[in-house]
Design a protein around this motif. Sequence first.
Motif, mmCIF file in Angstrom:
data_model
loop_
_atom_site.group_PDB
_atom_site.id
_atom_site.type_symbol
_atom_site.label_atom_id
_atom_site.label_comp_id
_atom_site.label_asym_id
_atom_site.label_seq_id
_atom_site.Cartn_x
_atom_site.Cartn_y
_atom_site.Cartn_z
ATOM 1 N N ARG A 78 -10.152 -35.538 1.095
ATOM 2 C CA ARG A 78 -9.570 -34.215 1.323
ATOM 3 C C ARG A 78 -10.674 -33.157 1.248
ATOM 4 O O ARG A 78 -11.469 -33.151 0.313
ATOM 5 C CB ARG A 78 -8.505 -33.908 0.266
ATOM 6 C CG ARG A 78 -7.885 -32.524 0.406
ATOM 7 C CD ARG A 78 -7.130 -32.101 -0.844
ATOM 8 N NE ARG A 78 -5.995 -32.956 -1.171
ATOM 9 C CZ ARG A 78 -5.927 -33.726 -2.237
ATOM 10 N NH1 ARG A 78 -6.944 -33.750 -3.107
ATOM 11 N NH2 ARG A 78 -4.867 -34.463 -2.484
ATOM 12 N N SER A 90 -7.277 -34.105 6.341
ATOM 13 C CA SER A 90 -6.679 -33.306 5.270
ATOM 14 C C SER A 90 -7.626 -32.210 4.801
ATOM 15 O O SER A 90 -8.800 -32.459 4.537
ATOM 16 C CB SER A 90 -6.321 -34.204 4.079
ATOM 17 O OG SER A 90 -5.363 -35.171 4.464
ATOM 18 N N GLU A 148 -5.277 -38.361 10.879
ATOM 19 C CA GLU A 148 -4.924 -37.239 10.008
ATOM 20 C C GLU A 148 -6.143 -36.755 9.223
ATOM 21 O O GLU A 148 -6.833 -37.535 8.575
ATOM 22 C CB GLU A 148 -3.819 -37.652 9.041
ATOM 23 C CG GLU A 148 -3.320 -36.491 8.180
ATOM 24 C CD GLU A 148 -2.165 -36.887 7.291
ATOM 25 O OE1 GLU A 148 -1.735 -36.050 6.480
ATOM 26 O OE2 GLU A 148 -1.699 -38.040 7.404
#
Length: 343
Positions: A265, A316, A314
């Motif tokens: 992240r 983040s 994806e």
Amino acid sequence: MTSLVASSTAPVGSRDYGELSQLVRKAGLLRRRHGYYAVKITLNVLAFAGGWVAFFHVGDSWWQLFLALFFAVMFAQLSFIGHDAGHKQIFRSGRANDVVGFWHGGMVGLSYASWMSQHTRHHVSPNHEDDDPDIHIPAIAFTEEQARERRGFFRWMAKYQAFFFFPLLLLEGFSLHVSSVKALWRRDLRSRRVEMVLLVAHFAAYLSAVFLVLSPLTAVAFILVHQCLWGVYMGCSFAPGHKGMPTIAPGQRIDFLRRQVLTSRNVRGGRWVDFAIGALNYQVEHHLFPSMPRPNLRLAQPIVRAFCARKDIEYSQCGWLRTYGYVLQHLHAVGAPLRQADR
């Protein structure tokens, strides 16, 4: 953390990473930034030395607690340079990087070789439920299975671990020192004698300075403030990158690109965030290209993010405070089955 589901075959993943690597290499982002690190290291060392000059000048005074805060920041900044050296971000030569790494480890009282051994295993298997040492901590359970395995006092802690997370970080600095000293007993530790000399010199110099200049009570207060704040600083810098992100279950197969991106992240913020946490806010880019010099991570971020969007991977990213919210929510959720079992 939820477990990842394998999302691509190895050949496809390899081609994807090769394509991204070409984009990054063409942008020149893997070139070393010797000038940046020369200035950064010089300023750090001058500030660190200046802090000790101020320490001896102030003498036995409670004003020293402000210098304890300063040294907490400096210890973290010096540790970030050691981290960069361990990843060969400064020089291409492993030996040159190690000289910088051992030197900085000695300044803060850490075993550079021991820490890099653990950190390398983390980079190979981030958030892997069996293989990542960073999610195997006795005081914190990062998966429900880990929570169920806890016994006694640690099981009780797991129930309410979200409330203990930040208080536990106060002990992180001491834990790093203890782990470093324990590592010296390992005969397979790389450059063990060098580490032994550096750590003995560090603790001898640090404790002598503190207890010779300060009265016993002030000295103890100085050490507590310094080490506790340094521990919080380090924990708050490293935790946002992976805690609360999906984990990889034993036996799951996932290619390198997705393994690094989906378990990491990023933290939004300007250059002050880059400085504050040593560019660890670009955790995705750092894990994809560990040897990329720190100042280039910011430049690589839009390239990596756009590439992930094209490949439907994806990516983040959130604000600094929000990421701690995710971490605490996850830790609280992990302890929920234990709390429910007691009802």
